[in-house]
Enzyme design. Structure first.
Site, PDB file in Angstrom:
ATOM      1  NE  ARG A  16      -2.422  -1.912   3.182  1.00  0.00           N
ATOM      2  CZ  ARG A  16      -2.774  -1.968   4.461  1.00  0.00           C
ATOM      3  NH1 ARG A  16      -3.702  -1.167   4.925  1.00  0.00           N
ATOM      4  NH2 ARG A  16      -2.194  -2.829   5.285  1.00  0.00           N
ATOM      5  CE  LYS A  23       5.097  -1.634   5.895  1.00  0.00           C
ATOM      6  NZ  LYS A  23       3.682  -1.994   6.161  1.00  0.00           N
ATOM      7  CE  LYS A 352      34.750  25.180   0.102  1.00  0.00           C
ATOM      8  NZ  LYS A 352      35.546  24.557  -0.972  1.00  0.00           N
ATOM      9  CB  ALA A 424      35.809  49.440  -5.041  1.00  0.00           C
TER      10      ALA A 424
HETATM   11 MG    MG Z   1      -0.425  -4.632   9.464  1.00  0.00          MG
END
Ligand code: MG
Ligand code: UD1
Length: 458
Positions: A16, A23, A352, A424
């Protein structure tokens, strides 16, 4: 002392779930459902844990890994829960008892299981049962109307209409006396509605053998809910998150909305911590006193010291952050980073694998990677450490009190010596001298008689 073995049933396919992924490997709070069951099982210090696996077996074994007292037992064909436990019989010692758990029932608490085990003995069988308003689908606990002792468990599909009205159900979790198991399993039959060897049939056999059946109940009904489909998985995820949120609030953490918080690992908080909505905490996260985490932040394996504020939409990973820092909004701090006290990291800044010492500021639109930055440094908007030459990464060293003008590139390996000012728009390729202004810019020129091109008006 009663020695326990644990058998976890995890061979079912979980049709299901409508997934090709086994599962029991679907994640709940960031880790496989089966890992929740294993962690709870380990908390009970059993002699050994047998996992009955079948569908997707290799994947399951790989994902979970090996552990000294973990025994993987294959059930090649899923012929029923009785057949499943029988596969573990060679590993179960006669003098022990066996706790049966389901691999798809992830939220059962160790305190509930301890309570169950406290009632168990080598000569009795102990069931974890629960009364449900809607018992449909579960095995019913049939009790003697006079003595109220448990006589049997009847599966839904085999139950009479009267038995179907029973609201006390089998959770599937039970403690079995090992010395009787062989004789019971040898007598199991599959002549029932599902053609399966039911573990639950041993209850009536035990009653016939004069074995007493005890019962215990979980503290909360949701502890014994299983995952059969994605709707139930989502429900258990929320149930789990709610219980974690509740614990945090009990400890004094201010949650803007306990329903909009996700902890996928462990979050440890100091005093006066505030967490706004939609934050995700993964792995191990520690927040010091008076830390504020604003909306929509993701923190993975991060330690944050007292008084630091993390503004909205920031993502921090494998990072250590000092006191009274200001991070974000929209900051990305990547693995290997350490920020000392009172550091400011502003919007659209990526850091980083760098160390930034106290009082330094990177407030706007910058990339700082593989960098050692001193104290009281000011990094102008749009500064980039060019750390990668296409093959190798190189480090940038920015010493104390450096000022980097906006839109500059520092081509690593390079050292910007203490007190340097960078004009800059500079591209810095060589180490800069201490305390001087360094800039690499073509000189500004103006052309007096220059005419802007114009479209022909005719
Ligand atoms: Mg069951
Ligand atoms: C089972 C119980 C039922 C109980 C219910 C609680 C039996 C016969 N019935 O029913 O009394 O109320 O759980 O949820 O025990 N499994 C295997 N191998 C198999 C069959 C199942 O490993 O051959 C595993 C499944 O993966 C699952 C667990 O055992 O983790 C339960 O199996 P399931 O088929 O869901 O049993 P239910 O019919 O729900």
């Amino acid at each position: 002392m009663l020695q326990i073995d644990i058998v976890i049933l995890a061979a079912g396919m979980g049709k299901r779930m409508r997934s090709t992924f086994p599962k029991v490997l679907h994640p709940l709070a960031g880790k496989p459902i089966l890992s929740h069951v294993l962690d709870t099982a380990r908390a009970l210090s059993p002699k050994k844990i047998c996992v009955i696996y079948g569908y997707g077996g290799e994947l399951v074994r790989q994902a979970i890994g090996n552990n000294s007292n973990l025994v993987w037992v294959e059930q090649a064909q899923q012929l029923g829960t009785g057949h499943a436990v029988k596969q573990a019989l060679p590993y179960l010692e006669e003098s022990d008892v066996t706790l049966v758990l389901f691999g798809d029932v992830p939220l059962v608490k160790s305190s509930t299981l301890t309570n169950l085990i406290d009632k168990a003995s080598k000569d009795s069988l102990t069931l974890l049962t629960v009364e449900l308003a809607n018992p449909t689908g579960y095995g019913r606990i049939v009790r003697d109307p006079e003595t109220n002792y448990v006589r049997a468990i009847v599966e839904e599909k085999d139950a009479s209409p009267l038995q179907k009205t029973i609201r006390e159900v089998n959770t599937g979790i039970m403690v079995l006396p090992n010395s009787y198991l062989k004789s019971w399993f040898d007598r199991l039959s599959n002549s029932n509605a599902q053609g399966e060897y039911y573990l639950t049939d041993i209850i009536a056999m035990a009653v016939n053998d004069g074995i007493s059946i005890e019962t215990a109940n979980p503290a909360f009904d949701w502890e014994v809910l299983g995952v059969n489909d994605k709707i139930q998985l989502a429900f258990l995820e929320r149930t789990y998150q709610q219980s974690v949120a509740q614990k945090l609030m009990e400890q004094g953490v201010m949650l803007a909305d306990p329903a909009r918080l996700d902890i996928r690992g462990e979050l440890i908080c100091g005093d006066n911590v505030e967490i706004d909505v939609n934050c995700v905490f993964e792995g191990n996260v520690r927040l010091g006193n008076s830390v504020k985490v604003s909306a929509n932040c993701v923190l993975r394996n991060v330690v944050v010291a007292d008084g630091t504020k993390i503004d909205p939409f920031s993502m921090l990973e494998d990072t250590k952050i000092g006191e009274n820092c200001r991070i974000g909004p929209y900051a990305r701090v990547r693995p290997g980073t350490q920020l000392d006290d009172t550091v400011h990291i502003g919007n659209f800044v990526e850091i980083k694998n760098s160390h930034i010492a106290s009082g330094s500021k990177v407030n706007h639109l910058s990339y700082i990677g593989d960098t050692e930055m001193g104290k009281q440094v000011n990094i102008g908007a749009g500064t980039i450490t060019c750390n990668y030459d296409g093959a190798f990464k190189h480090r940038t060293i920015i010493e104390d009190n450096v000022f980097i003008g906006s839109d500059s590139q520092l081509i690593a390996p390079v050292t910007v010596t203490k007190g340097s000012t960078i004009g800059a728009g500079s591209t810095i390729t060589r180490d800069t001298p201490e305390g001087q202004l360094t800039l690499s810019r073509t000189k500004q020129v103006s052309i007096a008689n220059w005419k802007r091109p114009e479209k022909n008006k005719n």
